[in-house]
Design an enzyme around this catalytic site. Structure first.
Site: not given
Ligand code: S3P
Length: 436
Positions: A173, A27, A175, A32, A322, A128, A349
């Site tokens: 993080s 995923k 993300q 990306r 996760d 969130r 989450k």
């Molecule tokens: C993800 C980063 C994680 C993860 C999420 C997917 C990503 O989150 O929990 O399911 O694809 O960069 P965080 O960056 O908030 O830790």
């Protein structure tokens, strides 16, 4: 994609599990691949893109910005726009659905794209935190607003040229890091990002595959901007370790089982559950390791072994973030106490995953102690049957289904359709496992 609540009943395993299988595409890497291919020049052919609700949210947002994306069977072709300036202004609200990755990564892109846009999401996503991206993007010169001054979706952007900054992430993080790297591609000057603990580095690896120059050490990344992306032509998405983890955990729990998941991503930033399993006395191995689009891939096998309780601390959390609901399930079956600390991120989450994980276990008769940043579980405990409320969280639904395998009676899951978010074929693969 239908998201109507759809209860499902899962039964205990009647014998050991023996299977070799494949799972859906990763995923994180799928999001990306779509975003970078959309920014690059030329056409990128993506093989094995995950077709799930979250990834389709990213796809729909990019399509609303004028990107052509066509999927035929296993192949998705993305015609890149070549630069931030070439996207077209969307004429409606961009909908990230349930997907935090879509919202955070697209925030980085939209802040740097020269038009007006509004980004929103479903009820869970609108709860969130988004200030983790809006705050650093503003220091790069971004003009944006949102509910509570940019803490929550919807966010409105007046995209413009940004400038590089040095930013120390207050939380680990991937993300947020990725949002800043995407914004950094358009920025004047160098963007420097310092992480408190290393997180998954899929963005860095894929940007490198698209010809982006950056320097990286353990927790510091420096990206000179602005930069253009050049398509590598073809990308192959590895199997999702976070999807494989459900069946690998099943093998660790059901006596005399052995399950192999082939072609799964084994990026060190993702396989923390295997390290935890080792500490618990679990048995696993990885064969046929190879590289695909800069990502390590292998065939992962887990064999049943008796487990002992362990303490998982903050440094182990990012690489297993996760999979922590599965650690709770392993802890309930292991001998001794299993504790999780430093995982307060789980509270923001798709659901409050400390609460929903423990409610899941309690619904099945397991006694647990909730901590502000994790939990403590004393094992082994019997898992009775029962009804599990997922709160719409896909990973809670799938964890409940795996719990049923070692339960003493059926487990009913209230919203089985939530698996569409990351793993639409989950129940079909599970059924295959019962029969194998
Ligand atoms: C993800 C980063 C994680 C993860 C999420 C997917 C990503 O989150 O929990 O399911 O694809 O960069 P965080 O960056 O908030 O830790």
């Amino acid at each position: 994609m239908s998201r109507s609540p759809d209860p499902v009943r899962c039964l205990p395993a009647s014998r050991p599990l023996h299977a070799r299988m494949r799972v859906v595409g990763d995923k994180s890497i799928s999001h990306r691949a779509l975003i970078l291919a959309a920014l690059a020049d030329g056409v990128t052919e993506i093989e094995g893109l995950l077709q799930s609700a979250d990834v389709l949210s990213t796809q729909a947002v990019l399509q609303a910005m004028g990107v052509q994306i066509i999927t035929t069977g296993e192949y998705t072709s993305v015609t890149g726009r070549g630069s931030f300036e070439n996207f077209t202004e969307p004429n409606g609200v961009l909908d990230a659905g349930n997907s935090g990755t879509t919202a955070r990564l697209m925030a980085g892109l939209l802040a740097a794209t020269p038009f007006f846009s509004v980004l929103s999401g479903d009820t869970s996503l609108r709860r969130r935190p988004m200030d983790r991206v809006t705050m650093p993007l503003r220091t790069m010169g971004a003009t944006m607003d949102g509910r509570e001054g940019g803490r929550f979706l919807p966010l409105a952007f007046r995209g413009r040229k940004l400038h590089g900054v040095t930013y120390e992430l207050p939380i680990a993080s991937a993300q947020v890091k990725s949002a800043l790297l995407l914004a950094g591609l358009s920025a004047q000057g160098e963007s420097r990002i310092v992480e408190p603990r290393p997180t998954r580095d899929h963005t860095e690896r894929m940007m490198t595959a698209f010809g982006v120059e950056m320097s990286r050490d353990k927790e510091r990344i420096a990206l000179p901007g602005p930069q253009m992306l050049h398509t590598p032509g073809h990308l192959n998405i590895p199997g999702d370790f976070s999807a494989a983890a459900f069946f690998l955990t099943a093998a660790a729990l059901v006596p005399d089982s052995e399950v192999t998941v082939e072609g799964v991503g084994i990026n060190p930033g993702r396989i923390g559950l295997l390290e935890i399993l080792s500490a618990m006395g679990g048995k696993w191995s990885v064969d046929r390791v190879r590289l695909s689009a800069g990502e390590p891939v292998g065939d992962v096998t887990v064999r049943y072994a008796p487990l002992r309780g362990v303490e998982v601390g903050p440094e182990q959390v990012p690489a297993a973030i996760d999979e922590l609901p599965l650690f709770a399930l392993l802890g309930a079956s292991a001998h001794g106490i299993s504790t999780l600390r430093g995982a307060e991120e789980l509270r923001v989450k798709e659901s409050d995953r400390i609460r929903t994980t423990l409610t899941l276990l309690r619904s099945l008769g397991v006694e647990v102690t909730e901590l502000a940043d994790g939990w403590a579980i004393s094992g082994p405990q019997r898992i009775h049957g029962g009804c599990v409320e997922t709160k719409g969280d896909h990973r809670i639904a799938m964890t409940a289904a795996i719990a049923s395998l070692i339960g003493e009676g059926p487990v009913t899951i209230d919203d089985a359709a939530s698996v569409d978010i990351s793993f639409p074929t989950f129940f079909a693969v599970l059924e295959m496992l019962y029969k194998a």
